[in-house]
Motif scaffolding. Structure first.
Motif, PDB file in Angstrom:
ATOM      1  N   SER A  78       0.826  -1.211   0.000  1.00  0.00           N
ATOM      2  CA  SER A  78       0.000   0.000   0.000  1.00  0.00           C
ATOM      3  C   SER A  78       0.853   1.252   0.000  1.00  0.00           C
ATOM      4  N   LEU A  79       1.912   1.256   0.802  1.00  0.00           N
ATOM      5  CA  LEU A  79       2.796   2.423   0.841  1.00  0.00           C
ATOM      6  C   LEU A  79       3.474   2.666  -0.507  1.00  0.00           C
ATOM      7  N   VAL A  80       3.884   1.597  -1.170  1.00  0.00           N
ATOM      8  CA  VAL A  80       4.485   1.749  -2.503  1.00  0.00           C
ATOM      9  C   VAL A  80       3.470   2.383  -3.455  1.00  0.00           C
ATOM     10  N   GLY A  81       2.254   1.866  -3.449  1.00  0.00           N
ATOM     11  CA  GLY A  81       1.213   2.412  -4.320  1.00  0.00           C
ATOM     12  C   GLY A  81       0.890   3.860  -4.009  1.00  0.00           C
ATOM     13  N   ILE A  82       0.834   4.189  -2.725  1.00  0.00           N
ATOM     14  CA  ILE A  82       0.525   5.562  -2.323  1.00  0.00           C
ATOM     15  C   ILE A  82       1.637   6.509  -2.751  1.00  0.00           C
ATOM     16  N   VAL A  83       2.873   6.141  -2.444  1.00  0.00           N
ATOM     17  CA  VAL A  83       4.004   7.021  -2.773  1.00  0.00           C
ATOM     18  C   VAL A  83       4.133   7.210  -4.282  1.00  0.00           C
ATOM     19  N   LEU A  84       3.967   6.127  -5.045  1.00  0.00           N
ATOM     20  CA  LEU A  84       4.124   6.236  -6.498  1.00  0.00           C
ATOM     21  C   LEU A  84       3.009   7.030  -7.165  1.00  0.00           C
ATOM     22  N   THR A  85       1.869   7.163  -6.512  1.00  0.00           N
ATOM     23  CA  THR A  85       0.754   7.883  -7.135  1.00  0.00           C
ATOM     24  C   THR A  85       0.496   9.251  -6.509  1.00  0.00           C
ATOM     25  N   LEU A  86       1.367   9.674  -5.604  1.00  0.00           N
ATOM     26  CA  LEU A  86       1.244  11.037  -5.067  1.00  0.00           C
ATOM     27  C   LEU A  86       1.454  12.044  -6.195  1.00  0.00           C
ATOM     28  N   PRO A  87       0.728  13.167  -6.173  1.00  0.00           N
ATOM     29  CA  PRO A  87       0.812  14.124  -7.283  1.00  0.00           C
ATOM     30  C   PRO A  87       2.215  14.644  -7.565  1.00  0.00           C
ATOM     31  N   GLU A  93       1.172  10.748 -12.843  1.00  0.00           N
ATOM     32  CA  GLU A  93       0.005  10.911 -13.726  1.00  0.00           C
ATOM     33  C   GLU A  93      -0.102   9.745 -14.696  1.00  0.00           C
ATOM     34  N   TRP A  94       1.035   9.325 -15.237  1.00  0.00           N
ATOM     35  CA  TRP A  94       1.043   8.189 -16.158  1.00  0.00           C
ATOM     36  C   TRP A  94       0.639   6.912 -15.428  1.00  0.00           C
ATOM     37  N   LEU A  95       1.180   6.704 -14.220  1.00  0.00           N
ATOM     38  CA  LEU A  95       0.840   5.508 -13.442  1.00  0.00           C
ATOM     39  C   LEU A  95      -0.655   5.452 -13.136  1.00  0.00           C
ATOM     40  N   VAL A  96      -1.199   6.573 -12.698  1.00  0.00           N
ATOM     41  CA  VAL A  96      -2.629   6.617 -12.369  1.00  0.00           C
ATOM     42  C   VAL A  96      -3.472   6.343 -13.615  1.00  0.00           C
ATOM     43  N   ALA A  97      -3.065   6.905 -14.749  1.00  0.00           N
ATOM     44  CA  ALA A  97      -3.802   6.673 -15.999  1.00  0.00           C
ATOM     45  C   ALA A  97      -3.757   5.201 -16.401  1.00  0.00           C
ATOM     46  N   GLN A  98      -2.618   4.551 -16.207  1.00  0.00           N
ATOM     47  CA  GLN A  98      -2.505   3.134 -16.575  1.00  0.00           C
ATOM     48  C   GLN A  98      -3.310   2.246 -15.634  1.00  0.00           C
ATOM     49  N   VAL A  99      -3.215   2.545 -14.348  1.00  0.00           N
ATOM     50  CA  VAL A  99      -3.936   1.731 -13.362  1.00  0.00           C
ATOM     51  C   VAL A  99      -5.448   1.926 -13.505  1.00  0.00           C
ATOM     52  N   ALA A 100      -5.874   3.079 -14.004  1.00  0.00           N
ATOM     53  CA  ALA A 100      -7.307   3.316 -14.223  1.00  0.00           C
ATOM     54  C   ALA A 100      -7.875   2.353 -15.265  1.00  0.00           C
ATOM     55  N   ASN A 101      -7.020   1.773 -16.097  1.00  0.00           N
ATOM     56  CA  ASN A 101      -7.479   0.813 -17.096  1.00  0.00           C
ATOM     57  C   ASN A 101      -7.710  -0.578 -16.520  1.00  0.00           C
TER      58      ASN A 101
END
Length: 157
Positions: A78-87, A93-101
């Motif tokens: 969870s911490l990895v995911g949170i840190v990597l998707t912080l603004p 932005e790219w990570l969030v866009a990919q994970v949204a798929n």
């Protein structure tokens, strides 16, 4: 003298990364098929999103295995995911866009299936001694939950 390598620790952090990598790859492929068939997500973007989640999960497992601070793997993942998707994280932005798929309902299906299969010995004993009546109650509860959820979804969604 005992061997205190990360693989032989007795502190609960002996994570077998190879085994987890294989199991996560299999589950990711099942989810990929499920999200392609069910909600009809596009093949390639869905696969990229699942691969990003796979890499985040493996990074969390690596940290679980080698970090000096002992936390459960779910916390590190969870911490990895949170840190990597912080603004302010580069590339977030790219990570969030990919994970949204990735379809998260399709991701929940294998987890729920495993939870349903992971019944403790004690629960099996209770089911055996309760007889057929508990099966009828279970079916009624599941049906009521499903119908209730469908009604709420129809009203609010």
């Amino acid at each position: 003298m005992t061997d205190i390598t990360p693989e032989n620790r007795s502190d609960g952090r002996s994570v077998d990364l190879g085994y987890h990598a294989i199991v996560l790859a299999i589950v990711s492929l099942l989810v990929w098929v499920g999200q392609t068939v069910g909600p009809a997500k596009p093949l390639v973007p869905g696969l990229i999103g699942l691969f990003v989640l796979y890499l985040m999960t493996m990074a969390g497992l690596l940290i679980t295995k080698y970090a000096p601070v002992r936390l459960p793997s779910v916390a590190w993942i969870s911490l990895v995911g949170i840190v990597l998707t912080l603004p302010w994280t580069p590339g977030s932005e790219w990570l969030v866009a990919q994970v949204a798929n990735a379809d998260f309902l399709a991701l929940a299906t294998p987890c729920l299936a495993y939870a349903g299969l992971a019944i403790a010995k004690r629960e099996m004993e209770v089911a055996r001694t309760s007889g057929w009546k508990i099966a009828v109650i279970a079916i009624l509860v599941m049906t009521g939950t499903y119908v209730g959820s469908a009604i709420i979804a129809e009203i609010f969604l």
